[in-house]
Design an enzyme around this catalytic site. Structure first.
Site, short mmCIF file in Angstrom:
data_model
loop_
_atom_site.label_atom_id
_atom_site.label_comp_id
_atom_site.label_asym_id
_atom_site.label_seq_id
_atom_site.Cartn_x
_atom_site.Cartn_y
_atom_site.Cartn_z
N LYS A 179 0.85 -1.20 0.00
CA LYS A 179 0.00 0.00 0.00
C LYS A 179 0.88 1.25 0.00
O LYS A 179 1.51 1.59 1.00
CB LYS A 179 -0.92 0.05 1.23
N GLY A 232 6.55 5.13 8.27
CA GLY A 232 5.74 6.34 8.27
C GLY A 232 5.89 7.07 9.58
O GLY A 232 6.88 6.90 10.30
N THR A 234 5.39 8.33 13.45
CA THR A 234 5.30 7.61 14.73
C THR A 234 3.85 7.49 15.19
O THR A 234 3.45 6.44 15.70
CB THR A 234 6.19 8.34 15.78
N GLY A 237 2.31 4.70 13.39
CA GLY A 237 2.90 3.46 13.90
C GLY A 237 2.27 3.03 15.22
O GLY A 237 2.02 1.85 15.45
N GLU A 254 9.26 1.43 10.99
CA GLU A 254 10.33 2.40 10.70
C GLU A 254 9.67 3.77 10.78
O GLU A 254 8.89 4.13 9.89
CB GLU A 254 10.90 2.18 9.29
N CYS A 288 13.58 10.85 6.92
CA CYS A 288 13.53 10.40 8.31
C CYS A 288 14.90 10.50 8.96
O CYS A 288 15.01 10.65 10.17
CB CYS A 288 13.02 8.97 8.37
N GLU A 385 9.55 16.33 14.91
CA GLU A 385 10.01 16.09 13.54
C GLU A 385 9.29 17.06 12.60
O GLU A 385 8.06 17.00 12.47
CB GLU A 385 9.70 14.64 13.12
P1 NAP Z 1 2.17 8.48 7.39
O1 NAP Z 1 1.17 9.56 7.32
O2 NAP Z 1 2.30 7.72 8.65
O3 NAP Z 1 1.78 7.49 6.18
C1 NAP Z 1 2.56 6.36 5.88
C2 NAP Z 1 1.68 5.34 5.21
O4 NAP Z 1 0.70 4.89 6.15
C3 NAP Z 1 0.90 5.87 4.01
O5 NAP Z 1 0.80 4.85 3.05
C4 NAP Z 1 -0.46 6.18 4.63
O6 NAP Z 1 -1.50 6.20 3.69
C5 NAP Z 1 -0.58 5.01 5.56
N1 NAP Z 1 -1.58 5.19 6.62
C6 NAP Z 1 -2.13 6.32 7.10
N2 NAP Z 1 -3.01 6.03 8.10
C7 NAP Z 1 -2.99 4.70 8.25
C8 NAP Z 1 -3.66 3.78 9.12
N3 NAP Z 1 -4.55 4.18 10.05
N4 NAP Z 1 -3.40 2.47 9.00
C9 NAP Z 1 -2.52 2.03 8.09
N5 NAP Z 1 -1.86 2.83 7.23
C10 NAP Z 1 -2.08 4.15 7.32
O7 NAP Z 1 3.63 8.98 7.01
P2 NAP Z 1 4.03 9.91 5.78
O8 NAP Z 1 3.59 11.31 6.12
O9 NAP Z 1 3.57 9.29 4.51
O10 NAP Z 1 5.61 9.80 5.80
C11 NAP Z 1 6.43 10.62 6.55
C12 NAP Z 1 6.87 9.90 7.81
O11 NAP Z 1 7.55 8.70 7.49
C13 NAP Z 1 7.86 10.71 8.62
O12 NAP Z 1 7.52 10.66 9.98
C14 NAP Z 1 9.18 9.99 8.38
O13 NAP Z 1 10.13 10.16 9.41
C15 NAP Z 1 8.73 8.58 8.26
N6 NAP Z 1 9.75 7.79 7.57
C16 NAP Z 1 10.50 6.90 8.29
C17 NAP Z 1 11.48 6.15 7.67
C18 NAP Z 1 12.32 5.17 8.44
O14 NAP Z 1 12.95 4.33 7.81
N7 NAP Z 1 12.36 5.24 9.75
C19 NAP Z 1 11.69 6.29 6.29
C20 NAP Z 1 10.91 7.19 5.59
C21 NAP Z 1 9.92 7.93 6.24
P3 NAP Z 1 -2.05 7.62 3.10
O15 NAP Z 1 -0.91 8.22 2.39
O16 NAP Z 1 -3.14 7.19 2.21
O17 NAP Z 1 -2.50 8.43 4.27
#
Ligand code: NAP
Length: 486
Positions: A179, A232, A234, A237, A254, A288, A385
């Site tokens: 996804k 994604g 925290t 997560g 992650e 990240c 962040e």
């Molecule tokens: P996000 O809002 O948490 O979204 C990540 C993914 O989760 C997207 O596919 C999102 O779908 C989906 N999602 C949203 N709500 C969900 C739920 N209730 N259940 C299951 N999935 C759900 O994160 P983002 O804004 O896309 O990405 C930025 C974040 O990723 C930052 O915090 C960054 O630090 C972190 N990140 C971490 C790493 C690492 O390796 N540690 C690497 C890259 C990024 P939708 O897009 O449709 O909402």
């Protein structure tokens, strides 16, 4: 379907490409122009059910998951070849969808190919153990796939993150539902197409785009899913972990970061200051691992700041498709506004904006790279962040204070330290509470080495052999030899 068409704009569910889904469609906007790019169907819970049923059936009935490894090795190698053959098209799609500079987008695509190559080779080397026992018999362990794995990835490195999860999950014999983020689904859909072209059996890799707010909970709590591999925020997560607890699903997370970059006075301060801008502003700060808290020994603080500002002012901000561009726009207008609110917060918290903090005079979601100092590490600007091009710089007076500042955060993803003193390098590397530490460089990602977080940056490791453990159960088998003793 792509590569015959310009964009991969259909979903792959149960071996068929869908151009319509029950939740309508998602209009993608090109961040560099603010104009519509293309639209992609949005899956609803019905399509999620259909895909998971197909994945479960494929996992049980296809030879993919059984012991012989030849099919998996050949198919993963073929996917890597196909990524390389279509690298330029994938890079252009990524640059246009995410706003990523084309040079970085190419690097990300080639890293994806390398990831599939690595796991194709790793399949035959991911072995169990034979264990000498105190009893009479023969004991060995074997790794077995989990079943249906949901890989949920973010928008900042869409192709790379998808490959990091899909390649080891497939290598270990699972059926995968990928996804992608709603803002950036295109290269994940392209990966589904390349998997199909490489001969993956139907149902073994499906790509289901849809809004996380609509289908996320349903996917995560679905009884057919055995494991969730998530990258994604925290907060997302946390929610996933809670939902997964109900039926003890395997989870790897992650998550976010607020990584420190520690510069000691005995380091090559010029090198550290010249490297610092790309370590925090690369990918327009939407990384990240961004080294967004820069902690500099007081005696070289002014020299460091002056050099870093000059290096930041040399960065080429521009059209992602221009070869010379180093920083593109932010991924969306919403993300830009969120970062601008943090810049305003930094001012309110007493920070001095040393450079940037403004919108360049051009269309699209651009924001100039911003350096702030004068803040306390306890301020929200230093603790949260921001996920945009904002660096906070803080002075320190001795090693103990440097380590304390570095660790004074809920996150623990990565960190850098710059010093010429080897003993100090080892001491501080050990003391930093982060999954990845780099010395005299800011690079922290290597295909062969484990990558992941301490504390609220998550748990489980992507990349290297460690990732294969995340997608398998270990089984112990004991064969009695000789007399029965109990
Ligand atoms: P996000 O809002 O948490 O979204 C990540 C993914 O989760 C997207 O596919 C999102 O779908 C989906 N999602 C949203 N709500 C969900 C739920 N209730 N259940 C299951 N999935 C759900 O994160 P983002 O804004 O896309 O990405 C930025 C974040 O990723 C930052 O915090 C960054 O630090 C972190 N990140 C971490 C790493 C690492 O390796 N540690 C690497 C890259 C990024 P939708 O897009 O449709 O909402």
């Amino acid at each position: 379907m792509w590569p015959e068409t310009e964009f991969p704009d259909r979903l792959l569910i149960d071996g068929r490409w869908r151009d319509q889904c029950s939740s309508g469609s998602m209009q993608l906007i090109e961040p560099a122009t603010g104009q519509p790019l293309c639209s992609v169907p949005a899956a609803g819970s019905g399509e999620v059910d259909e895909a998971l049923q197909a994945a479960s059936t494929a996992f049980r009935n296809q030879p993919w998951s059984r012991l012989a490894t030849k099919q998996r090795t050949t198919t993963l190698s073929r996917i890597a070849e196909l990524i390389r053959e279509h690298a330029e098209s994938l890079a252009v799609i990524e640059a246009r969808n995410v706003g990523k500079p084309i040079g970085e987008a190419r690097g990300e695509v080639l890293a994806g190919a390398r990831c599939f190559e690595y796991y194709a080779g790793a399949i035959s080397r991911f072995v169990g153990e034979t264990i000498p026992l105190s009893d009479s018999g023969f004991d060995f362990t074997m790794h077995q796939p989990l079943g249906v794995v949901a890989c949920i990835v973010p928008w900042n490195f869409p192709f790379c993150m998808a490959c990091w999860k899909v390649a080891p999950a497939l290598a270990t014999g699972n059926a995968v539902l990928l996804k992608p983020a709603s803002l950036t689904p295109l290269t994940a859909l392209a990966l589904g197409r390349l998997g199909e072209m490489a001969g993956l059996p139907p149902g073994i890799l499906q790509v289901v785009a849809g809004r996380g707010s609509e289908i996320g909970d349903h996917l995560v709590s679905h009884p057919l899913v055995r494991k969730i591999a998530f990258t994604g925020e925290t907060t997302t997560g946390t929610r996933i972990m809670k939902l997964a607890a109900d039926d003890i699903k395997r989870v790897s997370l992650e998550l976010g970061g607020k990584s420190p970059n520690i510069v000691f006075a005995d380091a090559d301060v010029e090198a550290a200051a010249n490297a610092a801008p790309m370590a925090v502003f690369g990918n327009t700060g939407q990384d990240c691992c961004s080294r967004s808290r820069i902690v500099v020994e007081a005696s070289v603080y002014d020299q460091f700041v002056e050099t870093m500002i000059a290096a930041t002012n040399r960065l080429v901000v521009g059209d992602p498709l221009h070869e010379e561009t180093q920083l593109g726009p932010m991924v969306s207008e919403g993300q830009r506004k969120s970062v601008e609110q943090y810049i305003e917060l930094a001012r309110q918290e007493g920070g001095r904006i040393l450079c940037g903090g403004e919108r360049p005079d051009r269309p699209g979601c651009y924001l100039s790279p911003t350096i702030v100092d004068g803040l306390a590490n306890a301020s929200r600007t230093c603790q949260e962040e921001i996920f945009g091009p904002v660096a906070c710089i803080l002075p320190f007076h001795d090693e103990e204070e440097a380590v304390r500042l570095a660790n004074d955060t809920i996150y623990g993803l990565s960190g850098s330290l710059w010093t010429r003193d080897l003993e100090r390098a080892l001491r501080v590397a050990r003391a930093i509470e982060a999954g990845v530490v780099s010395v005299n460089t800011n690079s922290s990602v290597y295909q062969e080495a484990p990558f992941g977080g301490f504390k609220q940056s998550g748990f489980g490791r992507d990349l290297g052999f460690e990732a294969m453990r995340l997608y398998t159960e270990i089984k112990n088998v004991f064969i009695r030899v000789g007399e029965v003793t109990s």
